[in-house]
Write a protein that holds these residues in place. Structure first.
Motif, PDB file in Angstrom:
ATOM      1  N   HIS A 188     -38.513  58.847  53.420  1.00 54.35           N
ATOM      2  CA  HIS A 188     -39.215  57.575  53.548  1.00 54.35           C
ATOM      3  C   HIS A 188     -40.729  57.734  53.389  1.00 54.35           C
ATOM      4  N   LEU A 189     -41.248  58.886  53.787  1.00 53.52           N
ATOM      5  CA  LEU A 189     -42.689  59.111  53.708  1.00 53.52           C
ATOM      6  C   LEU A 189     -43.114  59.628  52.345  1.00 53.52           C
ATOM      7  N   PHE A 190     -42.316  60.535  51.763  1.00 52.78           N
ATOM      8  CA  PHE A 190     -42.736  61.228  50.550  1.00 52.78           C
ATOM      9  C   PHE A 190     -41.882  60.929  49.320  1.00 52.78           C
ATOM     10  N   GLY A 191     -40.657  60.424  49.503  1.00 51.41           N
ATOM     11  CA  GLY A 191     -39.697  60.352  48.412  1.00 51.41           C
ATOM     12  C   GLY A 191     -39.751  59.060  47.620  1.00 51.41           C
ATOM     13  N   ILE A 192     -38.732  58.865  46.779  1.00 53.16           N
ATOM     14  CA  ILE A 192     -38.694  57.700  45.902  1.00 53.16           C
ATOM     15  C   ILE A 192     -38.371  56.423  46.670  1.00 53.16           C
ATOM     16  N   LEU A 193     -37.923  56.541  47.927  1.00 51.73           N
ATOM     17  CA  LEU A 193     -37.633  55.370  48.745  1.00 51.73           C
ATOM     18  C   LEU A 193     -38.772  55.073  49.724  1.00 51.73           C
ATOM     19  N   ARG A 194     -39.957  55.518  49.416  1.00 51.77           N
ATOM     20  CA  ARG A 194     -41.081  55.364  50.346  1.00 51.77           C
ATOM     21  C   ARG A 194     -41.448  53.898  50.590  1.00 51.77           C
ATOM     22  N   ASP A 195     -41.145  53.037  49.615  1.00 50.52           N
ATOM     23  CA  ASP A 195     -41.467  51.614  49.796  1.00 50.52           C
ATOM     24  C   ASP A 195     -40.242  50.789  50.142  1.00 50.52           C
ATOM     25  N   CYS A 196     -39.147  51.453  50.536  1.00 52.66           N
ATOM     26  CA  CYS A 196     -37.898  50.757  50.868  1.00 52.66           C
ATOM     27  C   CYS A 196     -37.808  50.611  52.384  1.00 52.66           C
ATOM     28  N   PRO A 197     -37.812  49.385  52.920  1.00 53.98           N
ATOM     29  CA  PRO A 197     -37.862  49.209  54.373  1.00 53.98           C
ATOM     30  C   PRO A 197     -36.528  49.417  55.074  1.00 53.98           C
TER      31      PRO A 197
END
Length: 379
Positions: A188-197
């Protein structure tokens, strides 16, 4: 460490990437004067740095971004033996890393971790900023205070405080976390889902089946800190059958007894088959009845568990981390089909299911992400 306003600025930049002061005003809801003051303070502390100019209408805007070398963070994974320890910068990039023999004695474990961090800091040299914190990913139950390991079968720990002695020795914040929770926070912080709530992540590995959830942008822990224990959900089949192998938790019918790598290997060996994912999937592709039955059972049980998760949490995405042969073979196909069959049809929206690989460094990077997140967001 920072004021509440500074934390708001850091959260926005960490989520969005390099942005202008004008964009920060829009995102944070703070006034232009407040944003100007806060960003100047963070620039003076070397936490932010000015990046490229962006030209548009009016005056060019200077983008602001996190200064990667303003701090570094240690991530420790005890998920496997040997474990792993590494240093990351503020962007989650790995600076240095090494294997770490997994030691069950807590005092010796603390001593080993402290010495390894000192060695890594020396190796990193000028590439690493000051040590800002330490995260530890533990295979087991960790209390909500992120200090006490309540139980870890792999380590033989029960009510072990691994955090306080390491914090006293290293003089920086230290946080422990369940290994799946650490991994999902790193994503959530660094990956491709970082903007996924809102998303859920399931890990099928040698240590069993892990699961963790991000809900409304934050890790969902549950009342006792045990949210995500999907491996011990009871799997029943439509025809009334139930897996017969006993689980390490004392129950029968747990997902872990059917869909974990250990369970799949055990079922394969009972039928005289090789237990590796590559060989099992190859046999199934060639029509071997027992290999097909094992993979259908394992993939189907996982698909039912994912469907239940979707119905309960309604995540925008579910990510399942699997070995490549399972992702591309019968296991993955049956998992996906079973999940889609057992989720209530919803014409206007759906949950995206993604099957992905896991890298060995993900666990330790996620652990470092726990400390990074606390440094940036105080949460």
């Amino acid at each position: 460490m920072f004021t509440s306003g500074q934390y708001r600025v850091l959260r926005a930049i960490s989520t969005m990437g390099n942005i202008s002061r004008t964009q920060l005003v829009d995102i944070t809801g703070l006034s232009k004067a407040t944003v100007s003051t806060l960003t100047r303070e963070l620039l003076d502390r070397n936490i932010l740095s000015e990046r490229e100019l962006v030209f548009g209408q009016g005056r060019p805007a200077i983008l602001l971004g996190l200064n990667a070398v303003s701090a570094c963070f240690a991530g420790v994974s005890l998920q496997s033996d040997p474990g792993q320890i590494l240093l990351t910068d503020l962007h989650g990039e790995i600076l240095v890393q090494m294997d770490l023999p997994r030691i069950s004695d807590p005092d010796l474990c603390v001593d080993q971790i402290a010495k390894a961090i000192d060695d890594l800091l020396e190796q990193a040299g000028d590439r690493a900023g000051p040590l800002g914190g330490i995260g530890i990913a533990i295979p087991g139950f960790v209390a909500r205070d992120r200090r006490m390991c309540l139980r870890s079968t792999a380590l033989g720990w029960r009510n072990v405080d691994i955090v306080t002695p390491l914090k006293d020795r290293m003089k920086v914040p230290v946080f422990a976390e369940n290994d799946a929770n650490a991994l999902v926070q790193g994503e959530h912080l660094f990956g491709i889902l970082r903007d996924c709530p809102d998303f859920s992540m399931i890990i099928v590995g040698d240590g069993g089946i892990g699961c963790a959830h991000i809900v409304d942008g934050k890790l969902h822990r549950g009342f006792h800190g045990g949210a995500g224990e999907i491996s011990h959900t009871t799997v029943f089949w439509p025809d009334g059958r139930e897996p017969e192998r006993p689980c390490s938790c004392g129950k029968r019918g747990c997902l872990d007894t059917v869909s974990s790598l250990q369970a799949i290997r055990s079922m394969a060996h009972q039928h005289g088959l090789p237990g590796s994912p590559e060989e099992l999937e190859m046999l199934a592709r060639d029509g071997h009845a027992d290999a097909l039955r094992i993979l259908h059972t394992a993939g189907g049980a996982m698909g039912l568990a994912v469907a239940q998760l979707v119905q309960l949490f309604d995540p925008s995405q579910v990510v399942v981390l699997l070995d490549e042969p399972f992702r591309e073979g019968v296991f993955g196909a049956v998992l996906r089909q079973t999940m889609e069959t057992n989720v209530m049809p919803r014409p206007d929206w759906e949950t995206t299911l993604t099957l992905r690989e896991t890298r060995r460094t993900d666990w330790a990077t996620g652990a470092a992400g726990i400390a990074t997140r606390q440094f940036l967001f105080s949460e």
